[in-house]
Design a protein around this motif. Structure first.
Motif, PDB file in Angstrom:
ATOM      1  N   ALA A  16      11.005   5.406  11.773  1.00 51.42           N
ATOM      2  CA  ALA A  16      11.646   4.522  12.754  1.00 51.42           C
ATOM      3  C   ALA A  16      10.827   3.254  12.945  1.00 51.42           C
ATOM      4  O   ALA A  16       9.587   3.289  12.870  1.00 51.42           O
ATOM      5  N   ASP A  17      11.517   2.157  13.154  1.00 51.13           N
ATOM      6  CA  ASP A  17      10.830   0.882  13.345  1.00 51.13           C
ATOM      7  C   ASP A  17      10.004   0.920  14.644  1.00 51.13           C
ATOM      8  O   ASP A  17      10.346   1.650  15.580  1.00 51.13           O
ATOM      9  N   VAL A  18       8.942   0.140  14.673  1.00 57.99           N
ATOM     10  CA  VAL A  18       8.027   0.141  15.824  1.00 57.99           C
ATOM     11  C   VAL A  18       7.650  -1.299  16.172  1.00 57.99           C
ATOM     12  O   VAL A  18       7.794  -2.192  15.342  1.00 57.99           O
ATOM     13  N   PRO A  19       7.151  -1.532  17.400  1.00 59.85           N
ATOM     14  CA  PRO A  19       6.777  -2.893  17.797  1.00 59.85           C
ATOM     15  C   PRO A  19       5.402  -3.283  17.234  1.00 59.85           C
ATOM     16  O   PRO A  19       4.604  -2.413  16.878  1.00 59.85           O
ATOM     17  N   GLY A  40      13.030  -7.296   7.816  1.00 57.20           N
ATOM     18  CA  GLY A  40      13.557  -6.213   6.985  1.00 57.20           C
ATOM     19  C   GLY A  40      12.707  -5.974   5.747  1.00 57.20           C
ATOM     20  O   GLY A  40      12.548  -4.831   5.290  1.00 57.20           O
ATOM     21  N   VAL A  41      12.187  -7.059   5.201  1.00 60.05           N
ATOM     22  CA  VAL A  41      11.316  -6.927   4.023  1.00 60.05           C
ATOM     23  C   VAL A  41      10.044  -6.173   4.402  1.00 60.05           C
ATOM     24  O   VAL A  41       9.595  -5.273   3.677  1.00 60.05           O
ATOM     25  N   PHE A  42       9.479  -6.522   5.554  1.00 59.07           N
ATOM     26  CA  PHE A  42       8.246  -5.856   5.998  1.00 59.07           C
ATOM     27  C   PHE A  42       8.509  -4.372   6.266  1.00 59.07           C
ATOM     28  O   PHE A  42       7.714  -3.513   5.876  1.00 59.07           O
ATOM     29  N   TYR A  43       9.631  -4.116   6.941  1.00 61.04           N
ATOM     30  CA  TYR A  43       9.991  -2.731   7.277  1.00 61.04           C
ATOM     31  C   TYR A  43      10.216  -1.916   5.987  1.00 61.04           C
ATOM     32  O   TYR A  43       9.906  -0.735   5.903  1.00 61.04           O
ATOM     33  N   THR A  44      10.725  -2.584   4.981  1.00 67.59           N
ATOM     34  CA  THR A  44      10.969  -1.901   3.708  1.00 67.59           C
ATOM     35  C   THR A  44       9.668  -1.468   3.039  1.00 67.59           C
ATOM     36  O   THR A  44       9.591  -0.391   2.447  1.00 67.59           O
ATOM     37  N   VAL A  45       8.654  -2.310   3.142  1.00 67.38           N
ATOM     38  CA  VAL A  45       7.465  -2.098   2.299  1.00 67.38           C
ATOM     39  C   VAL A  45       6.265  -1.523   3.049  1.00 67.38           C
ATOM     40  O   VAL A  45       5.637  -0.556   2.589  1.00 67.38           O
ATOM     41  N   VAL A  46       5.906  -2.096   4.174  1.00 62.42           N
ATOM     42  CA  VAL A  46       4.588  -1.786   4.752  1.00 62.42           C
ATOM     43  C   VAL A  46       4.424  -0.319   5.176  1.00 62.42           C
ATOM     44  O   VAL A  46       3.392   0.285   4.866  1.00 62.42           O
ATOM     45  N   PRO A  47       5.419   0.288   5.845  1.00 63.10           N
ATOM     46  CA  PRO A  47       5.199   1.694   6.235  1.00 63.10           C
ATOM     47  C   PRO A  47       4.963   2.613   5.043  1.00 63.10           C
ATOM     48  O   PRO A  47       4.344   3.665   5.163  1.00 63.10           O
TER      49      PRO A  47
END
Lengths: 531, 121
Positions: A159-162, A254-261
């Motif tokens: 799940a996305d986070v702040p 969206g790009v960051f959420y796709t890759v960093v986690p």
């Protein structure tokens, strides 16, 4: 399904994507593009749509017998990055062909974790796992098709986070890198988000996140099954950085959420990192300054020697060779160029079986990420990365050696086509090359490219031809990624053997195993953009 | 100059040693049973190989087998690996008559040389 003007909307495209209806998603994407929706808007909307669904809990599933079942990495973001980078190499409407391939792939690449368990449709479920041939658990009623469309929504595994914004920039950068190494996915991602929102931190952030991706690399793939990552952490970071640069960092969540986690996902490998971290200070008091101190190019003899050691030596000999070159004062980028040429030597003279190209292709793409990092940033750890790439290339070469060569998979000598190629104009050679790559006639493709290279110094049309041939291949972002790596390494390689990169690229396109030989996506592109 | 002489002497010594090793290998290849040969060849598979460098010599072994063994034995070997399924294709395909013909055609035996050229690795 027929796309009507009334059904062409961003909302419809999003719906087609999350339901894994890839023909409809691609068709709608093309229609929106034709109607004037900016490409960047469409790419951003697509990535924002898929970001929650491309995570995995891990990239391996432990099995009862003690082995690890590897879980594939998301490739949707790799396709986007590669397709946008290929556009300048292609003329006119052809520039859109790789982009159409990228959107064609995206709905097939969601929720990989569920796909490998036959619980969501996509190309892994359909082609790799062959889920349509299995008895499914749980049973589905009515029966489902793993080509899609989906019968349920893809799962959100992270799940996305702040963001975290407190702390100095250097402290947060280091904390982020260490959190990635420790597998603290949420913390690393939150720190990244905070830093990404600060333009003044951007160069340092890109440098650090690339370092984090590059250093996570298995020390061998030999007899490891799914317990490896074949450079995917680095490949994904590079894709993220390029896409954010292209789309704008302010609108690339969206790009960051796709890759960093995903960077902190298991398995994580730092053996080579700790090897270089221990060894380099012992060998070099000034290890952190080698990039600036070492300026000498490799001699032709040193280039030959490096090619030989990487192709035929053992890992400890490869490390010793890199150390020897660094001790002699060789420039980091000159050594990096030699590693690429060593890879090409193997691709051109050894690889023959279509499967033998697959993992080595990842090693080459990994080299491209490392070399881009060396060329673009200034980091004290960069000399260590030479060991990473040289050892990775050597390892994939040795891994191939573990399989006896199959005489039935040998390639017909290109010389049998030399007479026919000699009669063609350079324009016709490019047509022959495109055709040979499309139908994977390796011998003819190599003969065509050799004739072209020997007859003219022109390279832009040759590169465009190879990109166009690659652009016809569907369901496989590896192909486009390797195009971009090849173009970039060719443009930067300082050796007299740089044309080997074009030869190697040709051989890959005309020989490496493909996920599909169908041309549905190419035909879709032709319907929308090629008249 | 003294170093060059030493290097050439070293080369000749190793050539003599290799010559003897290949003669010994030929004797052993002819003496061993077909079943043992198949078992030995299976040791070049990824699961049983001591490592990549060992497996990489498989083609050299195949060349020696074609040099010294009766085609009927090679046909037995091919059939045995063919029966094991597609993942053994590289093994089976190394013992087809076509591959034997290919190796014979590629053989280079310089005039005045004791034996045909040998590929080392």
């Amino acid at each position: 399904m027929t796309i009507t003007p009334a059904s062409v909307s961003l909302e419809a495209m999003r719906e087609h994507i999350v339901t894994a209806n890839y023909p409809a998603a691609a068709d709608t994407f093309c229609a929106l593009l034709t109607d004037g929706t900016p490409l960047a808007t469409l790419v951003r909307a697509t990535i924002d749509t898929t970001a929650p669904f491309v995570q995995a809990p891990a990239h391996m599933m432990p099995k009862a017998d003690g082995t690890m079942r590897g879980v594939n990495y998301d490739h949707t973001v790799l396709g986007w990055r590669a397709s946008l980078k290929m556009m300048p190499a292609l003329p006119g409407a052809a520039a859109l062909l790789p982009v159409v391939q990228a959107i064609w792939y995206v709905p097939q690449g969601l929720d990989v974790w569920s796909q490998v368990q036959c619980d969501f449709p996509g190309h892994y479920a359909r082609d790799q796992e062959r889920c349509d041939d299995r008895d499914h658990q749980p049973p589905y009623d009515p029966p489902v098709k793993f080509d899609g469309p989906a019968w349920s929504t893809p799962r959100v595994h992270f799940a996305d986070v702040p963001p975290i914004t407190a702390g100095s920039t250097p402290a947060r950068l280091e904390e982020m890198r260490l959190a990635i190494m420790a597998g603290e996915r949420e913390t690393s991602y939150r720190l990244f988000l905070g830093l990404a929102a600060e333009p003044e931190s951007r160069t340092a952030l890109k440098d650090t996140i690339l370092l984090a991706g590059i250093t996570d690399l298995q020390n061998t793939i030999i007899q490891r099954g799914g317990y490896q990552n074949i450079g995917h952490k680095a490949l994904r970071v590079r894709a993220m950085v390029d896409l954010a640069d292209d789309l704008g960092w302010e609108s690339s969540h969206g790009v960051f959420y796709t890759v960093v986690p995903d960077l902190g996902c298991n398995p994580r490998f730092f053996d080579t990192w700790y090897f270089t971290a221990t060894m380099m200070p012992q060998e070099f008091r000034n290890w952190a300054e080698l990039k600036h101190v070492n300026q000498a190019p490799l001699t032709e003899f040193e280039l030959d020697e490096t090619v030989s050691v990487i192709n035929w030596g053992k890992p400890e000999q490869v490390s010793a060779q890199i150390t020897k070159l660094l001790r002699r004062g060789c420039a980091l980028l000159s050594i990096a160029d030699a590693i690429v040429i060593a890879f090409m030597h193997n691709e051109l003279t050894v690889m023959a079986h279509p499967v033998s190209f697959f993992t080595p292709g990842h090693a080459f793409d990994y080299c491209n990420v490392v070399n881009h990092w060396l060329r673009t940033y200034d980091n004290p750890h960069q000399a260590k990365a030479l060991y990473f790439e040289a050892l990775f290339v050597n390892d994939v070469i040795r891994a191939n050696k573990l399989f006896p060569r199959d005489p039935a998979a040998e390639i017909e000598p290109p010389a049998v086509h030399h007479a026919a190629m000699a009669e063609k104009s350079t324009a016709d050679l490019l047509l022959a090359l495109d055709d040979a790559c499309t139908v994977q006639d390796c011998s003819r493709a190599l003969a065509a490219v050799e004739a072209y290279l020997s007859r003219t110094d022109e390279r832009a049309n040759l590169i465009a031809t190879l990109c166009y041939a690659a652009g016809k291949v569907q369901n496989d972002p590896h192909v486009e990624r390797l195009c971009v790596s090849s173009i970039e390494e060719y443009q930067h390689n300082q050796t007299a053997r740089k044309d080997d990169i074009l030869r190697g690229w040709t051989k890959y396109l005309s020989r490496a195993i493909r996920r599909s030989t169908a041309l549905d996506c190419f035909q879709l592109y032709q319907r929308h953009f090629a008249g | 100059m003294a170093d060059l002489s030493a290097a050439w002497t070293h080369r000749n010594t190793l050539a003599e040693a290799l010559d003897q090793a290949l003669d010994l290998l030929a004797v052993e290849l002819r003496a061993v049973s077909t079943a043992d040969l198949i078992d030995f060849l299976g040791g070049f598979s990824p699961a049983r190989s001591p490592g990549p460098e060992w497996t990489a010599t498989f083609e050299r072994l195949v060349e020696q087998l074609w040099e010294h063994l009766d085609p009927a034995i090679l046909a037995e070997i091919e059939a045995a690996f063919r029966a094991r399924g597609p993942i053994w294709a590289a093994f089976a395909n190394s013992f087809t008559p076509q591959h034997g013909e290919h190796l014979r055609a590629a053989r280079w035996h310089p005039g005045g040389a004791k034996r045909a050229a040998i590929v080392l690795t």
